[in-house]
Design a protein around this motif. Sequence first.
Motif, PDB file in Angstrom:
ATOM      1  N   GLY A   1     -11.635   4.394   3.748  1.00 59.38           N
ATOM      2  CA  GLY A   1     -10.359   4.902   3.263  1.00 59.38           C
ATOM      3  C   GLY A   1     -10.045   4.583   1.825  1.00 59.38           C
ATOM      4  N   TRP A   2      -9.172   5.414   1.272  1.00 58.47           N
ATOM      5  CA  TRP A   2      -8.641   5.260  -0.080  1.00 58.47           C
ATOM      6  C   TRP A   2      -7.166   4.908   0.041  1.00 58.47           C
ATOM      7  CZ3 TRP A   2     -11.905   6.413  -4.213  1.00 58.47           C
ATOM      8  CH2 TRP A   2     -13.019   7.200  -3.935  1.00 58.47           C
ATOM      9  N   ASN A   3      -6.710   3.928  -0.716  1.00 57.77           N
ATOM     10  CA  ASN A   3      -5.288   3.688  -0.881  1.00 57.77           C
ATOM     11  C   ASN A   3      -4.929   4.305  -2.226  1.00 57.77           C
ATOM     12  OD1 ASN A   3      -5.158   2.132   1.486  1.00 57.77           O
ATOM     13  ND2 ASN A   3      -5.793   0.307   0.377  1.00 57.77           N
ATOM     14  N   VAL A   4      -3.902   5.148  -2.244  1.00 57.03           N
ATOM     15  CA  VAL A   4      -3.541   5.856  -3.475  1.00 57.03           C
ATOM     16  C   VAL A   4      -2.072   5.597  -3.784  1.00 57.03           C
ATOM     17  CG1 VAL A   4      -3.426   8.085  -4.637  1.00 57.03           C
ATOM     18  CG2 VAL A   4      -5.302   7.620  -3.034  1.00 57.03           C
ATOM     19  N   GLY A   5      -1.818   5.008  -4.930  1.00 56.32           N
ATOM     20  CA  GLY A   5      -0.459   4.696  -5.359  1.00 56.32           C
ATOM     21  C   GLY A   5       0.065   3.439  -4.689  1.00 56.32           C
ATOM     22  N   GLU A   6       1.103   2.876  -5.291  1.00 59.52           N
ATOM     23  CA  GLU A   6       1.683   1.631  -4.794  1.00 59.52           C
ATOM     24  C   GLU A   6       2.146   1.741  -3.347  1.00 59.52           C
ATOM     25  OE1 GLU A   6       5.446  -1.318  -5.765  1.00 59.52           O
ATOM     26  OE2 GLU A   6       4.813   0.125  -7.283  1.00 59.52           O
ATOM     27  N   VAL A   7       2.855   2.809  -3.004  1.00 60.07           N
ATOM     28  CA  VAL A   7       3.345   2.974  -1.637  1.00 60.07           C
ATOM     29  C   VAL A   7       2.189   3.192  -0.670  1.00 60.07           C
ATOM     30  CG1 VAL A   7       4.760   4.435  -0.122  1.00 60.07           C
ATOM     31  CG2 VAL A   7       5.615   3.764  -2.357  1.00 60.07           C
ATOM     32  N   GLY A   8       1.093   3.790  -1.149  1.00 60.07           N
ATOM     33  CA  GLY A   8      -0.099   3.987  -0.328  1.00 60.07           C
ATOM     34  C   GLY A   8      -0.942   2.727  -0.189  1.00 60.07           C
ATOM     35  N   GLY A   9      -0.528   1.627  -0.822  1.00 58.22           N
ATOM     36  CA  GLY A   9      -1.230   0.354  -0.677  1.00 58.22           C
ATOM     37  C   GLY A   9      -2.244   0.055  -1.761  1.00 58.22           C
ATOM     38  N   GLN A  10      -2.282   0.855  -2.817  1.00 57.56           N
ATOM     39  CA  GLN A  10      -3.254   0.622  -3.890  1.00 57.56           C
ATOM     40  C   GLN A  10      -2.768  -0.529  -4.758  1.00 57.56           C
ATOM     41  OE1 GLN A  10      -3.956   4.027  -6.408  1.00 57.56           O
ATOM     42  NE2 GLN A  10      -5.765   3.105  -7.339  1.00 57.56           N
ATOM     43  N   SER A  11      -3.474  -1.658  -4.698  1.00 55.55           N
ATOM     44  CA  SER A  11      -3.059  -2.843  -5.456  1.00 55.55           C
ATOM     45  C   SER A  11      -3.753  -2.945  -6.806  1.00 55.55           C
ATOM     46  CB  SER A  11      -3.306  -4.114  -4.637  1.00 55.55           C
ATOM     47  OG  SER A  11      -4.673  -4.223  -4.305  1.00 55.55           O
ATOM     48  N   VAL A  12      -4.881  -2.271  -6.990  1.00 52.76           N
ATOM     49  CA  VAL A  12      -5.569  -2.212  -8.272  1.00 52.76           C
ATOM     50  C   VAL A  12      -5.642  -0.737  -8.662  1.00 52.76           C
ATOM     51  CG1 VAL A  12      -7.743  -2.631  -9.490  1.00 52.76           C
ATOM     52  CG2 VAL A  12      -6.932  -4.288  -7.803  1.00 52.76           C
ATOM     53  N   LEU A  13      -5.110  -0.398  -9.833  1.00 54.25           N
ATOM     54  CA  LEU A  13      -5.068   1.004 -10.258  1.00 54.25           C
ATOM     55  C   LEU A  13      -6.390   1.445 -10.874  1.00 54.25           C
ATOM     56  CD1 LEU A  13      -1.425   1.325 -11.584  1.00 54.25           C
ATOM     57  CD2 LEU A  13      -2.367   2.004  -9.372  1.00 54.25           C
ATOM     58  N   HIS A  14      -7.436   1.283 -10.104  1.00 58.39           N
ATOM     59  CA  HIS A  14      -8.777   1.793 -10.393  1.00 58.39           C
ATOM     60  C   HIS A  14      -9.257   2.305  -9.044  1.00 58.39           C
ATOM     61  CE1 HIS A  14     -12.768   1.324 -12.706  1.00 58.39           C
ATOM     62  NE2 HIS A  14     -13.074   1.910 -11.555  1.00 58.39           N
ATOM     63  N   ALA A  15      -9.569   3.586  -8.962  1.00 58.01           N
ATOM     64  CA  ALA A  15      -9.945   4.195  -7.686  1.00 58.01           C
ATOM     65  C   ALA A  15     -11.025   3.371  -6.990  1.00 58.01           C
ATOM     66  CB  ALA A  15     -10.454   5.620  -7.918  1.00 58.01           C
ATOM     67  N   HIS A  16     -10.848   3.149  -5.701  1.00 54.41           N
ATOM     68  CA  HIS A  16     -11.850   2.425  -4.919  1.00 54.41           C
ATOM     69  C   HIS A  16     -11.756   2.852  -3.462  1.00 54.41           C
ATOM     70  CE1 HIS A  16      -8.197  -0.073  -5.215  1.00 54.41           C
ATOM     71  NE2 HIS A  16      -8.495  -0.563  -4.019  1.00 54.41           N
ATOM     72  N   CYS A  17     -12.912   3.172  -2.900  1.00 60.69           N
ATOM     73  CA  CYS A  17     -13.005   3.603  -1.510  1.00 60.69           C
ATOM     74  C   CYS A  17     -13.508   2.435  -0.665  1.00 60.69           C
ATOM     75  CB  CYS A  17     -13.956   4.794  -1.384  1.00 60.69           C
ATOM     76  SG  CYS A  17     -14.021   5.439   0.303  1.00 60.69           S
ATOM     77  N   HIS A  18     -12.708   2.054   0.323  1.00 61.38           N
ATOM     78  CA  HIS A  18     -13.067   0.937   1.205  1.00 61.38           C
ATOM     79  C   HIS A  18     -14.021   1.404   2.304  1.00 61.38           C
ATOM     80  CE1 HIS A  18     -10.039  -2.002  -0.174  1.00 61.38           C
ATOM     81  NE2 HIS A  18      -9.351  -0.917  -0.514  1.00 61.38           N
ATOM     82  N   LEU A  19     -15.054   0.621   2.533  1.00 62.41           N
ATOM     83  CA  LEU A  19     -15.925   0.789   3.696  1.00 62.41           C
ATOM     84  C   LEU A  19     -15.780  -0.496   4.491  1.00 62.41           C
ATOM     85  CD1 LEU A  19     -18.069   2.347   5.312  1.00 62.41           C
ATOM     86  CD2 LEU A  19     -19.805   1.212   3.899  1.00 62.41           C
ATOM     87  N   VAL A  20     -15.160  -0.387   5.673  1.00 60.04           N
ATOM     88  CA  VAL A  20     -14.808  -1.572   6.462  1.00 60.04           C
ATOM     89  C   VAL A  20     -15.544  -1.532   7.800  1.00 60.04           C
ATOM     90  CG1 VAL A  20     -12.917  -2.904   7.478  1.00 60.04           C
ATOM     91  CG2 VAL A  20     -12.518  -1.558   5.389  1.00 60.04           C
ATOM     92  N   PRO A  21     -16.493  -2.452   8.001  1.00 59.83           N
ATOM     93  CA  PRO A  21     -17.137  -2.526   9.308  1.00 59.83           C
ATOM     94  C   PRO A  21     -16.153  -3.075  10.340  1.00 59.83           C
ATOM     95  CG  PRO A  21     -18.025  -4.196   7.818  1.00 59.83           C
ATOM     96  CD  PRO A  21     -16.994  -3.432   7.064  1.00 59.83           C
ATOM     97  N   ARG A  22     -16.211  -2.560  11.550  1.00 58.07           N
ATOM     98  CA  ARG A  22     -15.320  -3.008  12.614  1.00 58.07           C
ATOM     99  C   ARG A  22     -16.157  -3.569  13.759  1.00 58.07           C
ATOM    100  NH1 ARG A  22     -10.237  -0.784  12.744  1.00 58.07           N
ATOM    101  NH2 ARG A  22      -9.945  -2.479  14.220  1.00 58.07           N
ATOM    102  N   TYR A  23     -15.612  -4.585  14.419  1.00 57.27           N
ATOM    103  CA  TYR A  23     -16.338  -5.312  15.454  1.00 57.27           C
ATOM    104  C   TYR A  23     -15.559  -5.311  16.764  1.00 57.27           C
ATOM    105  CZ  TYR A  23     -18.822  -6.743  11.297  1.00 57.27           C
ATOM    106  OH  TYR A  23     -19.528  -6.730  10.117  1.00 57.27           O
ATOM    107  N   ARG A  24     -16.297  -5.163  17.838  1.00 57.08           N
ATOM    108  CA  ARG A  24     -15.725  -5.059  19.182  1.00 57.08           C
ATOM    109  C   ARG A  24     -14.835  -6.258  19.536  1.00 57.08           C
ATOM    110  NH1 ARG A  24     -17.429  -1.342  21.993  1.00 57.08           N
ATOM    111  NH2 ARG A  24     -19.506  -1.239  21.119  1.00 57.08           N
TER     112      ARG A  24
END
Length: 141
Positions: free
Chosen positions: A81-104
């Motif tokens: 996911g991408w967080n875009v803008g302050e309300v969208g949760g973007q804490s660093v104003l440099h585009a970044h796409c999160h890849l988050v592994p999830r565990y059972r």
Amino acid sequence: MPTEPCPFCDLARVELIAEAGPCAAIWTNEPPAGSLMVIPKAHRETAWDLTPEEWSVTRDLLHEMMRRVGQSHQPDGWNIGWNVGEVGGQSVLHAHCHLVPRYRDERHAGKGLRWWFKQPDNASLQARGAATPARPLPPVP
């Protein structure tokens, strides 16, 4: 204009995993284990500012990182996911796409991104207490 330099613009300051053309993959150093981000090397404030090449390389790097983290950490699922803008949760104003592994065995295993947003305590003041109908989109020019 920001008072501090962008933490993602100087790749010497981040824990680099991989580079491909105009993009790089970096560790977040946050849980869950194996979490990373793919960023454009050039400063782009949001995902909407990426060039077509940066979009394409981001996709390729995400795929490669999913393969590599999958082999090393063996997650049971993923969030991207991408967080875009302050309300969208973007804490660093440099585009970044999160890849988050999830565990059972996570406390919130099986709960995706939408689950978080749909919690009753997350409803906007405007929408609390009643469902808000979708607004019509403007016509395509």
